[in-house]
Structure formats: C-alpha cells, structure tokens
Motif scaffolding. Structure first.
Motif, PDB file in Angstrom:
ATOM      1  N   ALA A  62       0.830  -1.211   0.000  1.00 45.38           N
ATOM      2  CA  ALA A  62       0.000   0.000   0.000  1.00 45.38           C
ATOM      3  C   ALA A  62       0.862   1.258   0.000  1.00 45.38           C
ATOM      4  O   ALA A  62       0.463   2.293  -0.532  1.00 45.38           O
ATOM      5  CB  ALA A  62      -0.926   0.000   1.212  1.00 45.38           C
ATOM      6  N   SER A  63       2.064   1.179   0.587  1.00 45.53           N
ATOM      7  CA  SER A  63       2.937   2.362   0.641  1.00 45.53           C
ATOM      8  C   SER A  63       3.445   2.753  -0.743  1.00 45.53           C
ATOM      9  O   SER A  63       3.919   3.861  -0.935  1.00 45.53           O
ATOM     10  CB  SER A  63       4.109   2.097   1.571  1.00 45.53           C
ATOM     11  OG  SER A  63       4.812   0.953   1.154  1.00 45.53           O
ATOM     12  N   GLN A  64       3.329   1.838  -1.722  1.00 47.44           N
ATOM     13  CA  GLN A  64       3.755   2.151  -3.094  1.00 47.44           C
ATOM     14  C   GLN A  64       2.542   2.409  -3.986  1.00 47.44           C
ATOM     15  O   GLN A  64       2.571   2.147  -5.194  1.00 47.44           O
ATOM     16  CB  GLN A  64       4.576   0.990  -3.670  1.00 47.44           C
ATOM     17  CG  GLN A  64       5.859   0.714  -2.917  1.00 47.44           C
ATOM     18  CD  GLN A  64       6.420  -0.653  -3.272  1.00 47.44           C
ATOM     19  OE1 GLN A  64       6.517  -1.014  -4.435  1.00 47.44           O
ATOM     20  NE2 GLN A  64       6.774  -1.419  -2.249  1.00 47.44           N
ATOM     21  N   LEU A  65       1.460   2.925  -3.381  1.00 49.66           N
ATOM     22  CA  LEU A  65       0.219   3.206  -4.099  1.00 49.66           C
ATOM     23  C   LEU A  65       0.481   4.083  -5.326  1.00 49.66           C
ATOM     24  O   LEU A  65       1.197   5.075  -5.242  1.00 49.66           O
ATOM     25  CB  LEU A  65      -0.734   3.925  -3.141  1.00 49.66           C
ATOM     26  CG  LEU A  65      -2.166   4.131  -3.592  1.00 49.66           C
ATOM     27  CD1 LEU A  65      -2.868   2.801  -3.737  1.00 49.66           C
ATOM     28  CD2 LEU A  65      -2.914   5.003  -2.609  1.00 49.66           C
ATOM     29  N   VAL A  66      -0.107   3.693  -6.467  1.00 46.05           N
ATOM     30  CA  VAL A  66       0.107   4.426  -7.719  1.00 46.05           C
ATOM     31  C   VAL A  66      -1.029   5.424  -7.915  1.00 46.05           C
ATOM     32  O   VAL A  66      -2.200   5.038  -7.936  1.00 46.05           O
ATOM     33  CB  VAL A  66       0.134   3.454  -8.924  1.00 46.05           C
ATOM     34  CG1 VAL A  66       0.405   4.207 -10.217  1.00 46.05           C
ATOM     35  CG2 VAL A  66       1.157   2.355  -8.711  1.00 46.05           C
ATOM     36  N   VAL A  67      -0.696   6.715  -8.037  1.00 41.39           N
ATOM     37  CA  VAL A  67      -1.714   7.707  -8.392  1.00 41.39           C
ATOM     38  C   VAL A  67      -1.238   8.480  -9.609  1.00 41.39           C
ATOM     39  O   VAL A  67      -0.054   8.753  -9.765  1.00 41.39           O
ATOM     40  CB  VAL A  67      -2.050   8.692  -7.237  1.00 41.39           C
ATOM     41  CG1 VAL A  67      -2.891   8.021  -6.181  1.00 41.39           C
ATOM     42  CG2 VAL A  67      -0.811   9.288  -6.636  1.00 41.39           C
ATOM     43  N   THR A  68      -2.182   8.826 -10.497  1.00 35.82           N
ATOM     44  CA  THR A  68      -1.835   9.521 -11.731  1.00 35.82           C
ATOM     45  C   THR A  68      -2.077  11.016 -11.558  1.00 35.82           C
ATOM     46  O   THR A  68      -2.795  11.433 -10.642  1.00 35.82           O
ATOM     47  CB  THR A  68      -2.680   8.974 -12.891  1.00 35.82           C
ATOM     48  OG1 THR A  68      -4.063   9.093 -12.528  1.00 35.82           O
ATOM     49  CG2 THR A  68      -2.357   7.512 -13.161  1.00 35.82           C
ATOM     50  N   GLY A  69      -1.487  11.806 -12.439  1.00 37.26           N
ATOM     51  CA  GLY A  69      -1.701  13.246 -12.402  1.00 37.26           C
ATOM     52  C   GLY A  69      -1.173  13.861 -11.114  1.00 37.26           C
ATOM     53  O   GLY A  69      -0.180  13.411 -10.553  1.00 37.26           O
ATOM     54  N   LYS A  70      -1.865  14.888 -10.614  1.00 37.76           N
ATOM     55  CA  LYS A  70      -1.415  15.612  -9.421  1.00 37.76           C
ATOM     56  C   LYS A  70      -2.201  15.201  -8.184  1.00 37.76           C
ATOM     57  O   LYS A  70      -2.277  15.948  -7.215  1.00 37.76           O
ATOM     58  CB  LYS A  70      -1.581  17.117  -9.635  1.00 37.76           C
ATOM     59  CG  LYS A  70      -0.734  17.699 -10.752  1.00 37.76           C
ATOM     60  CD  LYS A  70      -0.950  19.197 -10.801  1.00 37.76           C
ATOM     61  CE  LYS A  70      -0.220  19.832 -11.975  1.00 37.76           C
ATOM     62  NZ  LYS A  70      -0.636  21.231 -12.159  1.00 37.76           N
ATOM     63  N   LYS A  71      -2.830  13.990  -8.225  1.00 44.48           N
ATOM     64  CA  LYS A  71      -3.703  13.604  -7.112  1.00 44.48           C
ATOM     65  C   LYS A  71      -2.986  13.586  -5.765  1.00 44.48           C
ATOM     66  O   LYS A  71      -3.580  13.926  -4.748  1.00 44.48           O
ATOM     67  CB  LYS A  71      -4.326  12.233  -7.378  1.00 44.48           C
ATOM     68  CG  LYS A  71      -5.337  12.218  -8.512  1.00 44.48           C
ATOM     69  CD  LYS A  71      -6.065  10.891  -8.540  1.00 44.48           C
ATOM     70  CE  LYS A  71      -6.764  10.658  -9.849  1.00 44.48           C
ATOM     71  NZ  LYS A  71      -5.842  10.287 -10.941  1.00 44.48           N
ATOM     72  N   SER A  72      -1.713  13.199  -5.752  1.00 43.07           N
ATOM     73  CA  SER A  72      -1.040  13.082  -4.455  1.00 43.07           C
ATOM     74  C   SER A  72      -0.989  14.420  -3.722  1.00 43.07           C
ATOM     75  O   SER A  72      -1.044  14.454  -2.496  1.00 43.07           O
ATOM     76  CB  SER A  72       0.361  12.492  -4.615  1.00 43.07           C
ATOM     77  OG  SER A  72       1.098  13.238  -5.539  1.00 43.07           O
ATOM     78  N   THR A  73      -0.929  15.531  -4.467  1.00 44.08           N
ATOM     79  CA  THR A  73      -0.916  16.842  -3.809  1.00 44.08           C
ATOM     80  C   THR A  73      -2.268  17.539  -3.880  1.00 44.08           C
ATOM     81  O   THR A  73      -2.595  18.360  -3.020  1.00 44.08           O
ATOM     82  CB  THR A  73       0.128  17.767  -4.466  1.00 44.08           C
ATOM     83  OG1 THR A  73      -0.130  17.823  -5.872  1.00 44.08           O
ATOM     84  CG2 THR A  73       1.531  17.265  -4.224  1.00 44.08           C
ATOM     85  N   ASP A  74      -3.088  17.229  -4.899  1.00 45.89           N
ATOM     86  CA  ASP A  74      -4.325  17.980  -5.118  1.00 45.89           C
ATOM     87  C   ASP A  74      -5.580  17.286  -4.585  1.00 45.89           C
ATOM     88  O   ASP A  74      -6.587  17.941  -4.345  1.00 45.89           O
ATOM     89  CB  ASP A  74      -4.520  18.272  -6.607  1.00 45.89           C
ATOM     90  CG  ASP A  74      -3.484  19.264  -7.135  1.00 45.89           C
ATOM     91  OD1 ASP A  74      -2.568  19.603  -6.366  1.00 45.89           O
ATOM     92  OD2 ASP A  74      -3.595  19.695  -8.296  1.00 45.89           O
ATOM     93  N   LYS A  75      -5.549  15.964  -4.447  1.00 52.86           N
ATOM     94  CA  LYS A  75      -6.743  15.268  -3.948  1.00 52.86           C
ATOM     95  C   LYS A  75      -6.861  15.516  -2.449  1.00 52.86           C
ATOM     96  O   LYS A  75      -5.933  15.259  -1.693  1.00 52.86           O
ATOM     97  CB  LYS A  75      -6.664  13.763  -4.237  1.00 52.86           C
ATOM     98  CG  LYS A  75      -7.911  12.991  -3.795  1.00 52.86           C
ATOM     99  CD  LYS A  75      -7.870  11.554  -4.270  1.00 52.86           C
ATOM    100  CE  LYS A  75      -9.008  10.740  -3.660  1.00 52.86           C
ATOM    101  NZ  LYS A  75     -10.337  11.228  -4.105  1.00 52.86           N
TER     102      LYS A  75
END
Length: 146
Positions: A62-75
């Motif tokens: 889970a610590s290597q969860l893949v997110v696309t775009g800017k979700k890690s900072t914007d979601k």
C-alpha cells in the motif's frame, strides 16, 4: 416453455477464497474497483444481492500506491470535528496509504447491512509482509496492468 428457477445462493453454500492484490501494480482507482468486486462476490456466478458471497482480499505494498496526475498533492480528504469552523483537510500524500485504500473501497461497496462484513474481509498492508500464509492466499491477476 421454460420453468427454470433463478438460482439464489444460501449462506451455507458460500466458499470464500483469499486473494492477494499488489497495490504497486495499478492506479489507485483501478485497483479499488477490482478489490470491491472481489469483496462483494460479483465475480462469481453464484452472486446473490442479499447474500454476502464475497471473498477475502489482502492488499500488499500500500505504501507504493500508484496515483496519476497531481492527485497526491491535489486530492483532498475532508473531515469535521463537530465544532464550529472545525473542518480539517488533508491531501492524499499526507494520509496513511492504508486508510486511503480502505476509504476508496468502502465508497465502492453498497451502503447496506452487508457492507461492514465485506469490509472486515479487506486486509491492507503497507509492504509485502502479511500474516495470512496459513489461509493459502492466491495472487489475483489484476485486469489492465500498465
């Protein structure tokens, strides 16, 4: 003239399989939908809406969860303390990845009396270490590997 009866699963007929899903393989939402399907049992021909036919799902890495775009900072994730002005927000990268996966899958499972039991069968781990070897889990081939 057909008089075939619609099959309805009985709770005693449900057999539960343990699946292992690797969170580092697919984007977060693609992963969550497949996990939700397994927990609900919709991948089985015996699926019956009012009976919990679902399987166990172990999510690893889970610590290597893949997110696309800017979700890690914007979601953003919001919660409220219940006090006036008590709204709190956190970005995806600030949250615990285990909680993020659990929240996403929870939202993809129908909100009814079966949901707590289905979520109880979801086991999420930050790395590839889990303590379910005795259950002989099988690796689930995720659809749409990048």
């Amino acid at each position: 003239e057909m008089n075939a009866k619609t099959y309805s699963a009985k709770p005693t007929e449900v057999t539960r399989v343990w699946h292992i899903v690797d969170a580092s393989k697919l984007p977060f939402g693609r992963l969550s939908t497949q996990v939700a399907t397994l927990l609900m049992g919709k991948h089985k021909p015996m699926y019956t809406p009012h009976i919990d036919c679902g399987d166990y799902v172990i999510v690893i890495n889970a610590s290597q969860l893949v997110v696309t775009g800017k979700k890690s900072t914007d979601k953003k994730y919001y919660r409220h303390t219940g006090f006036p002005g008590g709204i709190k927000e956190a970005t995806l990268e600030e949250k615990n990845p285990i909680a993020v996966i659990e929240a996403a899958v929870r939202g993809m499972i129908p909100a009814n009396k079966l949901r707590p039991g289905r979520l109880a069968r979801l086991k999420v781990y930050a790395d590839d270490q889990h303590n379910h070897h005795a259950q002989k889990p099988v690796v689930f081939e995720l659809k749409g590997i990048k």
